[in-house]
Design a protein around this motif. Sequence first.
Motif, short mmCIF file in Angstrom:
data_model
loop_
_atom_site.label_atom_id
_atom_site.label_comp_id
_atom_site.label_asym_id
_atom_site.label_seq_id
_atom_site.Cartn_x
_atom_site.Cartn_y
_atom_site.Cartn_z
N SER A 65 0.81 -1.23 0.00
CA SER A 65 0.00 0.00 0.00
C SER A 65 0.84 1.27 0.00
CB SER A 65 -0.93 0.00 1.21
OG SER A 65 -0.20 -0.19 2.41
N ALA A 66 2.13 1.16 0.31
CA ALA A 66 2.99 2.35 0.33
C ALA A 66 4.43 1.92 0.13
CB ALA A 66 2.83 3.10 1.65
N MET A 67 5.21 2.77 -0.52
CA MET A 67 6.64 2.50 -0.71
C MET A 67 7.42 3.80 -0.58
SD MET A 67 7.02 -0.28 -3.83
CE MET A 67 6.55 0.89 -5.11
N VAL A 68 8.70 3.66 -0.23
CA VAL A 68 9.61 4.80 -0.18
C VAL A 68 11.02 4.28 -0.41
CG1 VAL A 68 10.06 4.74 2.32
CG2 VAL A 68 10.18 6.92 1.08
N PHE A 69 11.86 5.11 -1.01
CA PHE A 69 13.22 4.69 -1.34
C PHE A 69 14.23 5.48 -0.52
CE2 PHE A 69 17.07 5.14 -4.09
CZ PHE A 69 17.46 3.80 -4.07
N ASP A 70 15.25 4.78 0.00
CA ASP A 70 16.35 5.42 0.72
C ASP A 70 17.58 5.35 -0.17
OD1 ASP A 70 18.44 6.18 2.33
OD2 ASP A 70 17.70 5.15 4.11
N PRO A 71 17.95 6.47 -0.83
CA PRO A 71 19.08 6.43 -1.76
C PRO A 71 20.41 6.21 -1.06
CG PRO A 71 18.29 8.68 -1.51
CD PRO A 71 17.31 7.81 -0.79
N ALA A 72 20.52 6.63 0.21
CA ALA A 72 21.77 6.46 0.93
C ALA A 72 22.05 5.00 1.22
CB ALA A 72 21.74 7.25 2.23
N ALA A 73 20.98 4.25 1.54
CA ALA A 73 21.14 2.83 1.86
C ALA A 73 20.82 1.93 0.67
CB ALA A 73 20.23 2.47 3.04
N ASN A 74 20.36 2.53 -0.42
CA ASN A 74 19.96 1.77 -1.60
C ASN A 74 18.91 0.71 -1.25
OD1 ASN A 74 20.01 1.02 -4.34
ND2 ASN A 74 21.47 -0.62 -3.93
N VAL A 75 17.90 1.12 -0.51
CA VAL A 75 16.87 0.20 -0.03
C VAL A 75 15.50 0.74 -0.40
CG1 VAL A 75 15.79 -0.86 1.99
CG2 VAL A 75 18.28 -0.66 1.88
N LEU A 76 14.65 -0.14 -0.88
CA LEU A 76 13.26 0.19 -1.12
C LEU A 76 12.45 -0.36 0.04
CD1 LEU A 76 11.16 1.30 -3.22
CD2 LEU A 76 10.98 -1.05 -4.07
N TYR A 77 11.71 0.51 0.73
CA TYR A 77 10.87 0.10 1.85
C TYR A 77 9.42 0.02 1.39
CZ TYR A 77 14.86 1.23 4.83
OH TYR A 77 16.11 1.27 5.40
N ALA A 78 8.68 -0.93 1.94
CA ALA A 78 7.28 -1.11 1.57
C ALA A 78 6.44 -1.33 2.82
CB ALA A 78 7.12 -2.29 0.62
N GLY A 79 5.25 -0.77 2.80
CA GLY A 79 4.27 -1.02 3.86
C GLY A 79 3.10 -1.79 3.29
N THR A 80 2.56 -2.73 4.07
CA THR A 80 1.49 -3.58 3.57
C THR A 80 0.12 -3.09 4.02
OG1 THR A 80 1.84 -5.05 5.46
CG2 THR A 80 2.93 -5.62 3.40
N GLY A 81 -0.90 -3.51 3.27
CA GLY A 81 -2.27 -3.11 3.54
C GLY A 81 -3.03 -4.13 4.36
N ALA A 82 -4.20 -3.71 4.82
CA ALA A 82 -5.06 -4.57 5.64
C ALA A 82 -5.87 -5.47 4.71
CB ALA A 82 -5.99 -3.73 6.51
N SER A 83 -5.34 -6.64 4.44
CA SER A 83 -6.00 -7.56 3.54
C SER A 83 -5.57 -8.98 3.87
CB SER A 83 -5.61 -7.23 2.08
OG SER A 83 -6.02 -8.26 1.20
N THR A 84 -6.45 -9.91 3.59
CA THR A 84 -6.09 -11.32 3.78
C THR A 84 -5.01 -11.75 2.80
OG1 THR A 84 -7.89 -11.95 2.28
CG2 THR A 84 -8.37 -11.94 4.65
N LEU A 85 -4.77 -10.90 1.75
CA LEU A 85 -3.71 -11.20 0.80
C LEU A 85 -2.33 -10.89 1.37
CD1 LEU A 85 -5.30 -9.72 -2.46
CD2 LEU A 85 -5.24 -12.12 -1.75
N SER A 86 -2.29 -10.05 2.41
CA SER A 86 -1.02 -9.63 2.97
C SER A 86 -0.50 -10.66 3.96
CB SER A 86 -1.15 -8.27 3.66
OG SER A 86 -1.50 -7.26 2.74
N ALA A 87 0.79 -10.97 3.83
CA ALA A 87 1.39 -11.92 4.77
C ALA A 87 1.44 -11.37 6.17
CB ALA A 87 2.80 -12.28 4.29
N CYS A 88 1.62 -10.06 6.30
CA CYS A 88 1.67 -9.40 7.61
C CYS A 88 1.08 -8.01 7.46
CB CYS A 88 3.11 -9.35 8.11
SG CYS A 88 3.33 -8.53 9.70
N PRO A 89 -0.23 -7.83 7.60
CA PRO A 89 -0.86 -6.51 7.43
C PRO A 89 -0.29 -5.49 8.43
CG PRO A 89 -2.50 -8.25 7.49
CD PRO A 89 -1.22 -8.87 7.91
N GLY A 90 -0.05 -4.28 7.93
CA GLY A 90 0.47 -3.23 8.80
C GLY A 90 1.93 -3.41 9.14
#
Length: 591
Positions: free
Chosen positions: A93-118
Motif C-alpha cells: 500500500s505504500a513505498m519509499v526509497f532510501d538512496p543512501a542505503a539503496n533500499v526500497l521500503y514497503a508497507g502492507t495493507g489490511a488484507s487477507t492477501l497480505s502476509a503481515c498486514p500493517g
Amino acid sequence: MIVTAAWRRGGTRQVIWLWTVLALGLAIGACSADTEIKEEDKIPPPIAQASTLLAADRNGDVWRIDSQTGEIQPFLDVYIPSGPSALNLGVISAMVFDPAANVLYAGTGASTLSACPGCLYSIDMATGVATLLLDISTSLGSFAIPGLARRSDGRLFAANDNLVEVDPTVPTVVASNVISPAVGGGRGLTFGNDGTLYMAGYTTGTTINGIDTTTAASALLGTLSYPNSGGVEPLFPQGSPVINSMTTLPDGSALAIVNDSAWNWYGASVDLATPEAVLLGKLSFELDGIVWLPFVASSALPAPVMNLSVIDGYLSNAVGWDAGFVVNSYKLYWKANGTMSGIPANADGFYAGIPGTNFSDFAAAPGNTYFYMVAAVTAAGEGPPSSEIFHVAVGATVGAEIIPFAPVAAVSPTPVALADDQVSGAVPLGFNFTFFGNVYTQAYISSNGFLSFDAAAPHGCCGGSIIPDIFPPNDYIALAWTDLDPPELGLGESTPGTITYETIGSAPNRKFVLTFDRIGTNALGGIYTGQLVLNEFDSTAEVHTTHANLQDVPAYTQGVENASGTVGYYLPGRATGQDILNNDAVRFHTN
C-alpha cells in the motif's frame, strides 16, 4: 530473467536492443500474470527529469512507470523466502526509497492477501526478496500502512490513525502520535522539497495537510481540486478522486495515485501549494505506493563499456564494478544524426531510470543514424557515460518489413555471365556479412534469381520454394527465385538483360549490390529488374524491385532462409506466389 523496457520517440516504430552484463546489477523478476497491462495504462510524468518511478499492486508486484512515455512495465515480483517455497508479500500500500542505503521500503495493507498486514519491509531491488523489519500495526492503530515517507535524515514516517516514526537501521518505533485535529487518519505521505511532511486525509483523501513530525499536529492546506482534468476524466461521475499515495518530484510537485468511489484508478500531478491536481492517465487496475527514485550527480562510478554488434546494440563487458557499486538503473543518452562528442549535455534527449538489462528504443525513421551513451546509477549517484555507439535505425528485430524504394546507383559494377540454370563461382562481398548468425565474406549467384552462401547450392530450376524448406537450396536470399533465364529476352525487350555486382562505400558502411536488370523468364514471357543490397553496418539485406512481371512463372519466391532450411522470413504472398511488382522494397533482418 530479462525484461524489456520500451520507449517511443515518434516516427516509424523500430527497435534497438541494448544489453548489459554486469558483475552486480538488477535481476528483474516477472510481475504477476494476474495483472494484465493494457495499452491505455499510462501515467505520463509531468516533468522530464523524473527518473525512476515505481508503483505497486495488490499482488505484491512492483511496476516501473517509464519516465518519458508513462508506459507501465514489470519491475519486481516481491516475495518472502520461506523454506523451499516463497510467500507473496500481498498488498503493497505504500513505498519509499532510501538512496543512501539503496533500499526500497514497503508497507502492507489490511488484507487477507497480505502476509503481515500493517508491517514494514525492506525489499532487495536485485532479487525482489522482502525482509520483515517491523510490525507497526499497533503503533499505527490499524492493520494498514497507507502512507510512508522518508525524511532526509533517513527516518521513516508511516501514517494511518497515528503518525509513526521509525528508525529503519535498528529497526524500532521511535514515536507514535495521534494525528490531530482528527482528519480520519492519514495516507499519501510525502516530504516536500522544503522539508514539510504532506499528507492526504484518510477519510476524505481530498484534503492536503501539513504534518508536524514531532507532535503529529496537522494543518489544513486546502481541499484538492481538479480544475483541469487533462481530458482524462473531466466529470468524475463517481465523485472526485481521492489520493492514495504521493511522491515528490524534483520541481516540488507531487505525482499521485488516486481513485474515485467506483474504484477507477488514475495518475495525477498535484501542486502541493495550491493544492490542485491534473489527471495524467486512467488505469485499468489498481496501483498504489508510488515512489520516485532520484539521481544524484557523481563521478564515483566507472563508465560501462558499450559495444555494437550487427543489428542489435549491446551494452556488454561493463567491467570494473566494485563490490560497493550495486547498479540501480541506467541513464541512456541519444542524439540523432550527429555525435555527442562524449558529452551528455550535447544529447538530443535521454531515457532516465532504466532498470534491468535489456532496453529497447522506439526510434525515428529508418535510415537515420542514432548515437547512444549510457551511464550507470547507484546509491552513489550517476557515473560517467560510456563511449558512444552509433546505429542506423532499422524497422524490425528479425523478419521482413516493407521499406521505402531506394535502389543504389551503380558506380563500377562487375558483370556476371550466366547461362540458363547456372550458378556463379565465389563472388567477394568485400566485408564480413552476418546471416542467421553465420559470418560470410563471399557468395554464389544463381541465374534463377537468388544469392546463396552455400558453395554447393544448386541453381534452383525451375521455380521458387516454400519458406522454410530443408531441401536445397538453403542459406539464400531470393530477389525473385523463379525460372529466370538471363539469355532470354525479357517481356518487351529487344536485347538480353544483365547481372552485375559491386561493393561500394567505406567501412563500416559498405554495401554489396547485386543487380538483375531486365532478366527474362524461360519461354514464359516475364521480366525482372531488381537489386539485392547487403549492408555491412547492420547485416541487413534489402531487395529493391523496380519492375517484376512474374504472373505466368511456375512459382516465385522472395525471402531469406538459413543454412539448415529450418528458419526463413518473407512477406505474405511472396513464397511460391505469382506477382507483378513495381518500385517495391523489402528489408530482411536475420540476426
